[in-house]
Design an enzyme around this catalytic site. Structure first.
Site, PDB file in Angstrom:
ATOM      1  CE  LYS A 207      -9.745   5.689  -0.198  1.00 23.39           C
ATOM      2  NZ  LYS A 207     -10.427   4.867  -1.182  1.00 23.39           N
ATOM      3  N   GLY A 272      -7.319   2.288  -2.725  1.00 19.06           N
ATOM      4  CA  GLY A 272      -5.936   2.134  -2.250  1.00 19.06           C
ATOM      5  C   GLY A 272      -5.049   1.452  -3.279  1.00 19.06           C
ATOM      6  NE  ARG A 273      -8.666  -3.470  -5.127  1.00 19.62           N
ATOM      7  CZ  ARG A 273      -9.570  -3.193  -4.198  1.00 19.62           C
ATOM      8  NH1 ARG A 273      -9.179  -2.761  -3.004  1.00 19.62           N
ATOM      9  NH2 ARG A 273     -10.849  -3.337  -4.430  1.00 19.62           N
ATOM     10  CD  GLU A 358      -7.302  -4.922  -0.886  1.00 17.60           C
ATOM     11  OE1 GLU A 358      -6.799  -5.341   0.173  1.00 17.60           O
ATOM     12  OE2 GLU A 358      -7.095  -3.765  -1.307  1.00 17.60           O
ATOM     13  CG  HIS A 389      17.004 -22.133 -13.031  1.00 22.49           C
ATOM     14  ND1 HIS A 389      17.673 -23.152 -13.661  1.00 22.49           N
ATOM     15  CD2 HIS A 389      17.120 -21.050 -13.842  1.00 22.49           C
ATOM     16  CE1 HIS A 389      18.211 -22.700 -14.786  1.00 22.49           C
ATOM     17  NE2 HIS A 389      17.877 -21.414 -14.914  1.00 22.49           N
ATOM     18  CE  LYS A 518      -7.940  -3.526   7.480  1.00 23.96           C
ATOM     19  NZ  LYS A 518      -8.439  -2.326   6.825  1.00 23.96           N
TER      20      LYS A 518
HETATM   21  O1  F6P Z   1      -6.769  -3.645   4.493  1.00 21.51           O
HETATM   22  C1  F6P Z   1      -6.822  -3.440   3.127  1.00 21.51           C
HETATM   23  C2  F6P Z   1      -6.566  -2.019   2.802  1.00 21.51           C
HETATM   24  O2  F6P Z   1      -7.681  -1.275   3.108  1.00 21.51           O
HETATM   25  C3  F6P Z   1      -6.151  -1.836   1.356  1.00 21.51           C
HETATM   26  O3  F6P Z   1      -7.215  -1.790   0.501  1.00 21.51           O
HETATM   27  C4  F6P Z   1      -5.352  -0.586   1.447  1.00 21.51           C
HETATM   28  O4  F6P Z   1      -4.560  -0.397   0.307  1.00 21.51           O
HETATM   29  C5  F6P Z   1      -4.559  -0.850   2.696  1.00 21.51           C
HETATM   30  O5  F6P Z   1      -5.464  -1.508   3.550  1.00 21.51           O
HETATM   31  C6  F6P Z   1      -3.987   0.361   3.378  1.00 21.51           C
HETATM   32  O6  F6P Z   1      -4.999   1.263   3.722  1.00 21.51           O
HETATM   33  P1  F6P Z   1      -4.671   2.762   4.072  1.00 21.51           P
HETATM   34  O7  F6P Z   1      -4.021   3.384   2.885  1.00 21.51           O
HETATM   35  O8  F6P Z   1      -5.985   3.389   4.402  1.00 21.51           O
HETATM   36  O9  F6P Z   1      -3.740   2.767   5.246  1.00 21.51           O
END
Ligand code: F6P
Length: 554
Positions: A207, A272-273, A358, A389, A518
């Site tokens: 993204k 993103g999610r 998230e 199991h 990060k």
């Molecule tokens: O670090 C979390 C995050 O920002 C998620 O929300 C996202 O899906 C993932 O990293 C990947 O981000 P990108 O698609 O910008 O590479």
């Protein structure tokens, strides 16, 4: 929409629920009457959802629905569908639902018809998928593409890989996908092993196009490609034929060297999610084809319509979300199991972990006030019967309350029959379904000490062999795991997540909690690489771990 988030603990309904949680509750053995089962068996698009084996009754349901009213859940839902900026901390609309609106719909947000934009990109995604599937799109040496490698992480990986696995029967023969996400070089190393560069296409999915893992892996793959193509291949032409990208940051895609004509955009109003049904699903669209991808989107849309229009008592995501609030805030549950009785859904729990955790792993409301109550549960799970199991013991007889969603399909993807030398032929899917039913029954009703004694068990073993029962489950069934049903399932959980976040008054669409790690990783990298002065600035534990690492690498 309300002005600010309501503190749910200040509502009348919250007080009622607190009282109801402390009052004695009927045993599921008595509570599970035919009329209750009828009342709590609901259909949402193709999904048949049985909520009856949950720990609630009419009074709890009424109080949960009153809680939804008092926090103006419907107002917030409608604000989301209308494109208001409900992602407050990032000042963005939240419009994954627009990704699956039919072409003839219109939705103007911030002065733009987003549906037209969505379908313009979708048409390019479909055209590209057709080109790769038909062999019209070739590698730089003219060979047909046989492997698509999606490079992405989090929402740019989990959705595509989950759906690629789930829809395996819909894939085109001779065309497979691999996925690289982890910064652990093992991931790229393993994914590239055995690949033919002449027949491999990379999709860089990000993204932001700024994610360390994805950009590093994309560079590794570009180097691998250029080193392994036949001598004399033109590097620029090779990258143009073997690399495409999906991103909201098309300028950064161009900087990476990917031809803007081979880039597929989406928008900042897609989290993103929540993005597997945007161009982020390109690898999936190539694998299953435009027609099936369109079915997937139609499935998402059908569930959106259900959530948007159904009255509260029949609204499945609404009720599932409210039940999760009941378990989390009033009955003390900390986790939630998702147990698909479908091997094809083996990545579904992992996908849901990002979606739910998230989104709702937040400690402040969207106005910045600290919450005074628990939020997001830990979602986890594995396919049945494997989980039976492994960890079901704890769900059946442990001391923790673990609400569990069981998912099963009437028709199998692989209708295999066991034909023993002696005895009856057995449709193996029936064995799977019998286990699905047995587990929810055992969890609900347990086995009393008297029942155990009646089986002739020695008295000293009776306690260990007794099952308390009253362990809550939701059963979700559908005719088969089709693309449309998968879309419905994902949208169901998107909306369940939304409902919980709305009650808690949190912003389910930001993810600031991933930023600190990060940033620190960037700061620590020189220390790991041997910069003693940066290492010396660290806390004693980090310093000692770096020292151990340096010692081992010597
Ligand atoms: O670090 C979390 C995050 O920002 C998620 O929300 C996202 O899906 C993932 O990293 C990947 O981000 P990108 O698609 O910008 O590479």
């Amino acid at each position: 929409m309300t002005e600010g988030p309501v503190d749910p603990t200040t509502t009348d309904a919250w007080s009622r629920l607190t009282g109801l949680a402390q009052a004695p509750r009927a045993d599921l053995r008595d509570a599970l009457t035919t009329s209750w089962v009828e009342q709590q068996s609901l259909d949402a698009a193709d999904l048949h959802v049985d909520l009856s084996k949950n720990l609630f009754d009419d009074d709890v349901e009424a109080a949960l629905l009153a809680l939804a009213d008092e926090v103006d859940l419907v107002g917030r839902r409608d604000a989301m569908f209308a494109g208001e900026h409900i992602n407050v901390t990032e000042d963005r609309a939240v419009l994954h639902t627009a990704l699956r609106l039919p072409r003839e719909a219109t939705l103007t947000v911030d002065g733009t018809d987003v549906v037209a934009d969505v379908h313009e990109v979708l048409a390019r995604v479909y055209a590209f998928a057709d080109q790769v599937r038909s062999g019209d799109w070739t590698g730089v040496t003219g060979k047909r593409i046989q492997t698509v490698v999606n490079i992405g992480i989090g929402g740019s990986d989990l959705g595509p890989v989950m759906a690629y696995e789930a829809l395996e029967p819909y894939r085109q023969d001779g065309l497979s996908c691999r996925f690289i996400s982890n910064i652990d070089p093992t991931d790229a190393g393993q994914a590239l092993t055995g690949l033919d560069p002449e027949t491999t296409l990379f999709i860089v999915s990000s993204k932001t196009f700024g994610t360390l893992e994805t950009l590093t892996n994309a560079r590794l793959c570009r180097t691998w490609l250029l080193e392994h193509l036949p001598a004399g291949s033109d590097p620029a032409a090779a990258v143009a034929q073997h690399f495409v990208a999906v991103s909201t940051a098309l300028d950064k895609v161009a900087d990476f060297g990917i031809d803007p004509d081979n880039a597929f955009g989406f928008w900042d109003w897609v989290g993103g999610r929540y993005s597997m049904d945007s161009a982020i699903g390109l690898s999936l669209a190539v694998a299953i084809g435009p027609e099936h991808f369109a079915d997937l989107l139609a499935g998402f849309h059908a569930m959106d319509e259900h959530f948007h229009t159904m009255p509260a008592e029949d609204n499945v995501p609404l009720k599932m979300g409210l039940l999760n609030v009941w378990y989390t805030n009033f009955l003390g549950a900390h986790t939630h199991a998702v147990l698909p009785y479908s091997q094809l859904l083996h990545r579904f729990p992992a996908y849901l972990q990002q979606l739910t955790m998230e989104s709702n792993g937040k400690g402040v409301r969207w106005d910045g006030e600290a919450v005074g109550y628990d939020t997001g549960e830990v979602f986890w799970g594995e396919p049945g019967t494997n989980g039976q199991h492994a960890f079901y013991q704890l769900i059946h007889q442990g001391t923790r309350l673990v609400p569990a969603d069981f998912i099963a399909f009437a028709r199998p993807a692989y209708p295999l029959v066991d034909e023993p030398e002696e005895g009856e032929r057995v449709d193996v899917h029936e064995l799977l379904l019998a286990n699905f039913l047995a587990q929810t029954k055992a969890l609900a009703f347990g086995r009393t000490a008297d029942e155990v004694r009646a089986e002739g068990v020695a008295e000293e073993l009776v306690a260990a062999r007794t099952f308390p029962g009253n362990r809550p489950t939701t059963s979700i069934m559908a005719p088969a795991l089709t693309p449309a049903v998968l879309g419905q399932l994902v949208a169901l959980y998107e909306h369940v997540t939304f409902v919980q976040g709305a009650v808690w008054g949190i912003d389910s669409f930001d993810q600031w909690g991933v930023e600190l790690g990060k940033q620190l990783a960037q700061e620590l990298r020189p220390a790991v690489a041997g910069d003693a002065s940066v290492a010396a600035e660290q806390d004693p534990s980090t310093q000692s771990l770096i020292a151990y690492y340096q010692e081992q690498r010597r």
